[in-house]
Motif scaffolding. Structure first.
Motif, PDB file in Angstrom:
ATOM      1  N   LEU A 265       0.722  -1.110  -0.025  1.00 24.96           N
ATOM      2  CA  LEU A 265      -0.177  -0.064  -0.052  1.00 24.96           C
ATOM      3  C   LEU A 265       0.730   1.304  -0.157  1.00 24.96           C
ATOM      4  O   LEU A 265       0.512   2.116  -0.616  1.00 24.96           O
ATOM      5  CB  LEU A 265      -0.970  -0.076   1.403  1.00 24.96           C
ATOM      6  CG  LEU A 265      -1.912  -1.138   1.254  1.00 24.96           C
ATOM      7  CD1 LEU A 265      -2.825  -1.135   2.641  1.00 24.96           C
ATOM      8  CD2 LEU A 265      -3.125  -0.912  -0.077  1.00 24.96           C
ATOM      9  N   ASP A 266       1.921   1.073   0.789  1.00 25.74           N
ATOM     10  CA  ASP A 266       2.979   2.360   0.656  1.00 25.74           C
ATOM     11  C   ASP A 266       3.546   2.774  -0.819  1.00 25.74           C
ATOM     12  O   ASP A 266       3.555   3.775  -1.175  1.00 25.74           O
ATOM     13  CB  ASP A 266       4.161   2.028   1.458  1.00 25.74           C
ATOM     14  CG  ASP A 266       5.011   3.113   1.721  1.00 25.74           C
ATOM     15  OD1 ASP A 266       4.538   4.345   1.744  1.00 25.74           O
ATOM     16  OD2 ASP A 266       6.207   2.832   1.687  1.00 25.74           O
TER      17      ASP A 266
ATOM     18  N   ARG B 267       1.134   6.390  -7.084  1.00 22.75           N
ATOM     19  CA  ARG B 267      -0.129   7.046  -7.669  1.00 22.75           C
ATOM     20  C   ARG B 267      -0.139   8.667  -6.986  1.00 22.75           C
ATOM     21  O   ARG B 267      -0.677   9.532  -7.585  1.00 22.75           O
ATOM     22  CB  ARG B 267      -1.265   6.647  -7.093  1.00 22.75           C
ATOM     23  CG  ARG B 267      -1.477   5.068  -7.575  1.00 22.75           C
ATOM     24  CD  ARG B 267      -2.414   4.159  -6.907  1.00 22.75           C
ATOM     25  NE  ARG B 267      -3.862   4.559  -7.045  1.00 22.75           N
ATOM     26  CZ  ARG B 267      -4.736   3.960  -8.098  1.00 22.75           C
ATOM     27  NH1 ARG B 267      -4.192   3.113  -8.848  1.00 22.75           N
ATOM     28  NH2 ARG B 267      -5.923   4.391  -8.224  1.00 22.75           N
ATOM     29  N   GLY B 268       0.766   8.922  -6.176  1.00 25.83           N
ATOM     30  CA  GLY B 268       0.977  10.211  -5.602  1.00 25.83           C
ATOM     31  C   GLY B 268      -0.013  10.671  -4.765  1.00 25.83           C
ATOM     32  O   GLY B 268      -0.395  11.767  -4.263  1.00 25.83           O
TER      33      GLY B 268
ATOM     34  N   ARG C  10       4.117   4.190  10.374  1.00 28.24           N
ATOM     35  CA  ARG C  10       5.293   4.749   9.632  1.00 28.24           C
ATOM     36  C   ARG C  10       5.227   4.932   8.124  1.00 28.24           C
ATOM     37  O   ARG C  10       5.724   5.969   7.484  1.00 28.24           O
ATOM     38  CB  ARG C  10       6.213   3.452   9.726  1.00 28.24           C
ATOM     39  CG  ARG C  10       7.609   3.447   9.088  1.00 28.24           C
ATOM     40  CD  ARG C  10       8.548   2.254   9.123  1.00 28.24           C
ATOM     41  NE  ARG C  10       8.387   1.579  10.326  1.00 28.24           N
ATOM     42  CZ  ARG C  10       9.057   0.420  10.598  1.00 28.24           C
ATOM     43  NH1 ARG C  10       9.312  -0.382   9.293  1.00 28.24           N
ATOM     44  NH2 ARG C  10       9.053  -0.296  11.517  1.00 28.24           N
ATOM     45  N   TYR C  11       4.431   4.308   7.582  1.00 24.86           N
ATOM     46  CA  TYR C  11       3.823   4.410   6.056  1.00 24.86           C
ATOM     47  C   TYR C  11       3.080   5.699   5.722  1.00 24.86           C
ATOM     48  O   TYR C  11       2.585   6.013   4.824  1.00 24.86           O
ATOM     49  CB  TYR C  11       3.415   3.087   5.493  1.00 24.86           C
ATOM     50  CG  TYR C  11       4.313   2.039   5.440  1.00 24.86           C
ATOM     51  CD1 TYR C  11       5.575   2.381   5.160  1.00 24.86           C
ATOM     52  CD2 TYR C  11       3.866   0.664   5.675  1.00 24.86           C
ATOM     53  CE1 TYR C  11       6.509   1.036   5.325  1.00 24.86           C
ATOM     54  CE2 TYR C  11       4.719  -0.352   5.827  1.00 24.86           C
ATOM     55  CZ  TYR C  11       6.073  -0.196   5.516  1.00 24.86           C
ATOM     56  OH  TYR C  11       6.967  -1.203   5.273  1.00 24.86           O
ATOM     57  N   ASP C  12       2.509   6.210   7.046  1.00 27.16           N
ATOM     58  CA  ASP C  12       1.830   7.267   6.999  1.00 27.16           C
ATOM     59  C   ASP C  12       0.326   6.842   6.286  1.00 27.16           C
ATOM     60  O   ASP C  12      -0.254   7.702   5.476  1.00 27.16           O
ATOM     61  CB  ASP C  12       2.097   8.518   5.995  1.00 27.16           C
ATOM     62  CG  ASP C  12       1.324   9.710   6.533  1.00 27.16           C
ATOM     63  OD1 ASP C  12       0.954   9.799   7.422  1.00 27.16           O
ATOM     64  OD2 ASP C  12       1.394  10.635   5.750  1.00 27.16           O
TER      65      ASP C  12
ATOM     66  N   ALA D 218       6.343  -7.444  -2.108  1.00 30.97           N
ATOM     67  CA  ALA D 218       5.392  -6.229  -1.738  1.00 30.97           C
ATOM     68  C   ALA D 218       5.382  -5.632  -3.318  1.00 30.97           C
ATOM     69  O   ALA D 218       4.385  -4.958  -3.587  1.00 30.97           O
ATOM     70  CB  ALA D 218       5.912  -5.434  -0.785  1.00 30.97           C
ATOM     71  N   GLU D 219       6.395  -5.570  -3.961  1.00 27.61           N
ATOM     72  CA  GLU D 219       6.321  -4.694  -5.320  1.00 27.61           C
ATOM     73  C   GLU D 219       5.463  -5.635  -6.208  1.00 27.61           C
ATOM     74  O   GLU D 219       4.642  -4.744  -6.834  1.00 27.61           O
ATOM     75  CB  GLU D 219       7.754  -4.952  -5.941  1.00 27.61           C
ATOM     76  CG  GLU D 219       9.017  -3.813  -5.222  1.00 27.61           C
ATOM     77  CD  GLU D 219       8.697  -2.505  -5.640  1.00 27.61           C
ATOM     78  OE1 GLU D 219       8.020  -2.264  -6.533  1.00 27.61           O
ATOM     79  OE2 GLU D 219       9.414  -1.529  -4.855  1.00 27.61           O
ATOM     80  N   LYS D 220       5.466  -6.852  -6.437  1.00 26.11           N
ATOM     81  CA  LYS D 220       4.158  -7.464  -7.291  1.00 26.11           C
ATOM     82  C   LYS D 220       2.957  -7.057  -6.865  1.00 26.11           C
ATOM     83  O   LYS D 220       1.982  -7.115  -7.535  1.00 26.11           O
ATOM     84  CB  LYS D 220       4.605  -8.862  -7.418  1.00 26.11           C
ATOM     85  CG  LYS D 220       6.096  -9.141  -8.085  1.00 26.11           C
ATOM     86  CD  LYS D 220       6.128  -8.615  -9.620  1.00 26.11           C
ATOM     87  CE  LYS D 220       7.328  -8.978 -10.338  1.00 26.11           C
ATOM     88  NZ  LYS D 220       7.150  -8.834 -11.709  1.00 26.11           N
ATOM     89  N   LEU D 221       2.969  -7.475  -5.428  1.00 28.22           N
ATOM     90  CA  LEU D 221       1.515  -7.046  -4.808  1.00 28.22           C
ATOM     91  C   LEU D 221       0.884  -5.632  -5.060  1.00 28.22           C
ATOM     92  O   LEU D 221      -0.234  -5.660  -5.686  1.00 28.22           O
ATOM     93  CB  LEU D 221       1.309  -7.273  -3.391  1.00 28.22           C
ATOM     94  CG  LEU D 221       0.071  -7.253  -2.608  1.00 28.22           C
ATOM     95  CD1 LEU D 221      -0.937  -8.049  -3.356  1.00 28.22           C
ATOM     96  CD2 LEU D 221       0.372  -7.755  -0.887  1.00 28.22           C
ATOM     97  N   ALA D 222       1.705  -4.662  -5.141  1.00 30.63           N
ATOM     98  CA  ALA D 222       1.231  -3.442  -5.375  1.00 30.63           C
ATOM     99  C   ALA D 222       0.987  -3.251  -7.053  1.00 30.63           C
ATOM    100  O   ALA D 222       0.003  -2.581  -7.402  1.00 30.63           O
ATOM    101  CB  ALA D 222       2.652  -2.283  -5.074  1.00 30.63           C
TER     102      ALA D 222
END
Length: 379
Positions: A212-213, A219-220, A248-250, A324-328
């Protein structure tokens, strides 16, 4: 017919036990279940099955030995023609009692039980030493054969069944959806990413949060709401870790931790995509099947039972575990689906579940296993 399991709390093992008992009663069998009890006993008894309360959840060797005597008495006095056990701890008692009474003994491998040391193999041993073994997926069947030495000829694969009357989009009325949306504090117009499952580390919540981060930075903006739906079951330290990651990831404004939910069909209806991010392979993957029954696209990890329940490119995506990259990337693709493509996926997903993962299909499979053991001449 006697089924044995630790307890009748909510879960896939328990659901399968109750559904099988219902099917047995409808088919004219006498259905008995022995367990430590729980909230599903009432449903079982309403269906015409009989529950016997015994301390089957105990892992105490002395109690396990005592349970042998109790089960033997049940088998002889009811009487019982076949014993089916669904968990490792009660398998010790159930197998010994069945052997003493010379009745067939069936087990179900509800997962790929760990066998990385001698004690793990020893603990699961009675599950493998059965007259017939049921595996809930091809992945589990291969594991039972390779790691526990169960002959392939003694294994039948029977996937878990999903109640398509309960998991039916047409039967979820708007008031149920609105109630849950209010509880989750959803924002109108923002897509919902749903990860259902108890809060335990192997379910991969941290992987989703990292994804998600990544997604938000690409996407900004944080133009989504993610719901990590599940009880922590006393794992307060783990939940605190997740809350620290969210900070941490806001992601505080975009992530919800609402606890569990009783109305899972309504929960799926609120989702634009359902995620199963397990970092360890699951024996089956109930969440992916339920989500597809509700017509939702699914992202699951590419191992275990998910390889048999998700159709990549048709009903969802499979991504490497822990990536996480592939999940994103998969999340971005899911959120970009057009309304027309969503309708296509919904139709394909529900049809897929109707073909392979129904309650009737599961219970028919079990009744065939029982009948073949008790009446081999019919084969």
């Amino acid at each position: 017919m006697l089924q044995v399991l630790p307890a009748l709390v909510t879960g896939g093992v328990e659901r399968g036990t109750v559904d099988t008992a219902k099917a047995l009663v409808r088919a004219g069998w006498k259905a008995y279940v022995a367990s430590a009890g729980g909230p599903m006993v009432r449903e079982l008894e309403r269906a015409g099955a009989v529950h016997v309360t015994l301390p089957m959840a105990s892992k105490n060797p002395l109690q396990i030995w005592r349970n042998v005597e109790k089960l033997e008495e049940l088998i002889r006095t009811l009487p019982v023609d076949l014993v089916h056990v669904r968990s490792r701890a009660p398998a010790w008692s159930a197998r010994a009692a069945a052997r003493r009474c010379h009745v067939p003994f069936v087990t179900t491998f509800h997962n790929a039980y760990k066998a990385h040391n001698w004690f793990k193999r020893f603990w699961a041993g009675p599950m493998a030493r059965a007259d017939h073994v049921v595996a809930i997926s091809n992945f589990v069947a291969e594991h039972a054969h390779r790691r526990f030495g169960v002959p392939e000829s003694l294994i039948t694969v029977i996937p878990r069944g999903t109640d398509l009357n309960w998991f039916d989009p047409s039967r979820v009325y708007p008031d149920r959806i609105a109630k849950l949306a209010k509880e989750w504090r959803l924002v109108d117009g923002l897509p919902v990413i749903l990860l259902p499952g108890r809060l335990t580390r192997w379910k991969g919540h941290a992987v989703l949060l990292r994804a998600l981060d990544i997604l938000a930075r690409r996407r900004g903006r944080q133009d989504f709401t993610a719901v990590l739906l599940g009880d922590n079951q006393g794992r307060n330290a783990y939940q605190a870790e997740l809350e620290e990651l969210i900070a941490r990831y806001d992601l505080k404004t975009s992530v919800r931790l609402p606890g569990g939910a009783k109305d899972m069909p309504a929960a799926y209806m609120l989702a634009d995509v359902v995620v199963s991010a397990s970092i360890e392979p699951e024996g089956f993957g109930r969440i992916a099947v339920e989500a597809q029954a509700m017509g939702k696209p699914v992202i699951a990890t590419d191992h275990g039972g998910a390889r048999e329940t998700v159709l990549p490119g048709d009903t969802g995506w499979l991504v490497p575990p822990g990536d996480a990259e592939k999940l994103a990337e998969a999340l971005e693709a899911a959120l970009a689906l057009t309304p027309q493509r969503r309708l296509q996926i919904a139709a394909l997903a529900r049809a897929h579940v109707q073909r392979r993962f129904t309650v009737d299909g599961m219970t028919d499979g079990y009744l065939k296993v029982y009948t073949d053991l008790l009446f081999p001449q019919r084969g």
